[in-house]
Design a protein around this motif. Sequence first.
Motif: not given
Length: 308
Positions: A256-275
């Motif tokens: 609960x409250x702990x999230x995991x995102x997998x895939x090609x972790x690049x600056x664009x994906x990081x920006x997508x998650x924060x956005x």
Amino acid sequence: MENEPVVRVEGLVKRYGAKTAVDGLDLTVAAGAVTAVLGPNGAGKTTTVETCEGYRRPDAGTVRVLGLDPVADAAALRPRVGVMLQSGGVYSGARADEMLRHMAKLHAHPLDVDALIERLGLGGCGRTSYRRLSGGQQQRLALAMAVVGRPELVFLDEPTAGLDPQARRSTWELVNELRADGVSTVLTTHFMDEAETLADDVAIIDAGRVVAQGSPERLCRGGAENTLRFTGRPALDLGSLLKALPDGSGASEPAPGSYRVTGEIDPQLLATVTSWCAQHGVMPDGIAVERHTLEDVFLELTGKELRA
């Protein structure tokens, strides 16, 4: 020819009686690069390198070092190639500085012996016989003897085994200087951090074959997915997050409250998650990217830890 590999191994086979140590192995070593050869014990790594050095004759396949056959053309290769062995190759009663100066005189344009002795911390043991040197001192002397002749290609077998942190760092600096001078280096090591730090290219050998070869960065990208983790309020709409992420990505809430995102972790994906978090009023906390390491790749490919 320009860009021709300094070592080319094709279909190498080496047997010891009924045991096949190397089984159709292919390997290339690029000019001017540091190539790390990794493999679990018994994988055929040592036999492969010793065949390239001319100490073993292949049962099948071809081996070319600087365009020459390392066995048939050994006399022509000897002045152009430096070899660091883990043990042997030094007269036990000879003094350290005697051996190094002797090696230097065998070459037309050797390195400055005194500077090399100082660089590798051998100044205090120059008049000590080889058999009375510590294991680390013997290791550093073997390294110095391999490089003092300014070789075009050098084979370094476990160059930092048994060294203290300061001597290990000095060895790393020397390897980097060799590369800057255009020297090609084949490095065998049991230290993953050493391979990741020094190598331009890594070849992983298992069961007598190269199972992967490439830069540390490419090998790590090609393995298991990297992971981005963050925390937030529980039960976020992960279906909505997945729609925003690139194809092939994943999102889960392992706790609960702990999230995991997998895939090609690049600056664009990081920006997508924060956005996405900003759009949904989520304050992400503890964002961290967990990179796939060379050790992860090695374990996945061989199923074994790299042990000395």
